[in-house]
Design a protein around this motif. Structure first.
Motif, short mmCIF file in Angstrom:
data_model
loop_
_atom_site.label_atom_id
_atom_site.label_comp_id
_atom_site.label_asym_id
_atom_site.label_seq_id
_atom_site.Cartn_x
_atom_site.Cartn_y
_atom_site.Cartn_z
N PHE A 78 -7.37 -6.91 -1.87
CA PHE A 78 -7.16 -7.50 -3.19
C PHE A 78 -8.24 -7.12 -4.20
N GLY A 79 -9.19 -6.30 -3.79
CA GLY A 79 -10.26 -5.88 -4.68
C GLY A 79 -10.09 -4.45 -5.16
N GLN A 80 -8.95 -3.85 -4.91
CA GLN A 80 -8.72 -2.46 -5.29
C GLN A 80 -8.40 -2.36 -6.78
N THR A 81 -9.08 -1.45 -7.46
CA THR A 81 -8.79 -1.26 -8.88
C THR A 81 -7.67 -0.25 -9.04
N GLY A 82 -6.94 -0.38 -10.12
CA GLY A 82 -5.87 0.55 -10.42
C GLY A 82 -4.60 0.35 -9.61
N LYS A 83 -4.51 -0.74 -8.89
CA LYS A 83 -3.32 -1.02 -8.08
C LYS A 83 -2.41 -2.00 -8.81
N THR A 84 -1.12 -1.88 -8.55
CA THR A 84 -0.14 -2.86 -9.00
C THR A 84 0.19 -3.73 -7.80
N TYR A 85 0.04 -5.02 -7.96
CA TYR A 85 0.32 -5.97 -6.88
C TYR A 85 1.67 -6.62 -7.12
N LEU A 86 2.53 -6.53 -6.10
CA LEU A 86 3.87 -7.11 -6.17
C LEU A 86 4.02 -8.08 -5.02
N PHE A 87 4.12 -9.36 -5.34
CA PHE A 87 4.23 -10.42 -4.34
C PHE A 87 5.70 -10.76 -4.10
N HIS A 88 6.00 -11.15 -2.87
CA HIS A 88 7.35 -11.62 -2.60
C HIS A 88 7.36 -12.69 -1.51
N CYS A 89 8.41 -13.50 -1.56
CA CYS A 89 8.70 -14.49 -0.52
C CYS A 89 10.16 -14.25 -0.14
N ALA A 90 10.85 -15.27 0.32
CA ALA A 90 12.24 -15.09 0.72
C ALA A 90 13.19 -15.08 -0.47
N SER A 91 13.01 -16.02 -1.41
CA SER A 91 13.97 -16.15 -2.51
C SER A 91 13.36 -16.03 -3.90
N GLY A 92 12.08 -15.84 -3.99
CA GLY A 92 11.43 -15.69 -5.29
C GLY A 92 10.82 -16.95 -5.86
N TRP A 93 10.94 -18.04 -5.17
CA TRP A 93 10.39 -19.30 -5.69
C TRP A 93 8.89 -19.40 -5.40
N ARG A 94 8.53 -19.24 -4.14
CA ARG A 94 7.11 -19.34 -3.78
C ARG A 94 6.29 -18.24 -4.46
N SER A 95 6.86 -17.04 -4.52
CA SER A 95 6.11 -15.95 -5.13
C SER A 95 5.94 -16.15 -6.64
N ALA A 96 6.91 -16.77 -7.29
CA ALA A 96 6.76 -17.07 -8.72
C ALA A 96 5.60 -18.04 -8.94
N LEU A 97 5.55 -19.08 -8.14
CA LEU A 97 4.45 -20.05 -8.26
C LEU A 97 3.11 -19.39 -7.93
N THR A 98 3.10 -18.55 -6.92
CA THR A 98 1.88 -17.88 -6.51
C THR A 98 1.36 -16.96 -7.61
N VAL A 99 2.24 -16.15 -8.17
CA VAL A 99 1.82 -15.21 -9.20
C VAL A 99 1.36 -15.95 -10.45
#
Length: 132
Positions: A78-99
């Motif tokens: 999680f300390g890499q520069t220049g990266k795009t981070y894409l989070f996911h869960c099963a249905s998009g609810w948990r990942s929305a809250l996380t992001v």
């Protein structure tokens, strides 16, 4: 007992202010070396349904600590520069809250809007654990 805010309200509020990526667009990102796909599902979900090849597993309960360089639990991924981070869960609810939470912390990320639930049906690659 009536809640002041429902989980659905929280997800809707998060989605209104974060970047969402459709499944078809995320599938195109799988082999991009500048994209880090982060799976926040429970380990049992990954074992049962499989996972996106090359994805990083980061349990939702540890995300804030793993991305914080001042935390004793910080993970270098999680300390890499220049990266795009894409989070996911099963249905998009948990990942929305996380992001949304990560955005509040100053960590730039997006999430897979439909979650893993539509991934395989739309042609996304899936790795499954060897049960032998």
């Amino acid at each position: 007992m009536a809640l002041k805010t429902t989980a659905a309200d929280m997800v809707a509020a998060a989605r209104a202010r974060i970047k969402e990526v459709d499944t078809a667009d995320a599938i195109k990102m799988v082999d991009d070396p500048d994209v880090v796909i982060v799976d926040i599902r429970d380990i049992r979900e990954r074992q049962r349904s499989g996972y996106i090849p090359g994805s990083v597993h980061a349990p939702r309960g540890m995300i804030e600590f793993w991305v914080d360089p001042d935390s004793p639990y910080f993970k270098d991924v999680f300390g890499q520069t220049g990266k795009t981070y894409l989070f996911h869960c099963a249905s998009g609810w948990r990942s929305a809250l996380t992001v949304a939470t990560l955005q509040d912390m100053g960590f730039d990320a997006a999430h897979l809007r439909e979650g893993f639930s539509t991934w395989e049906a739309q042609g996304g690659p899936v790795e499954k654990e060897d049960k032998t």
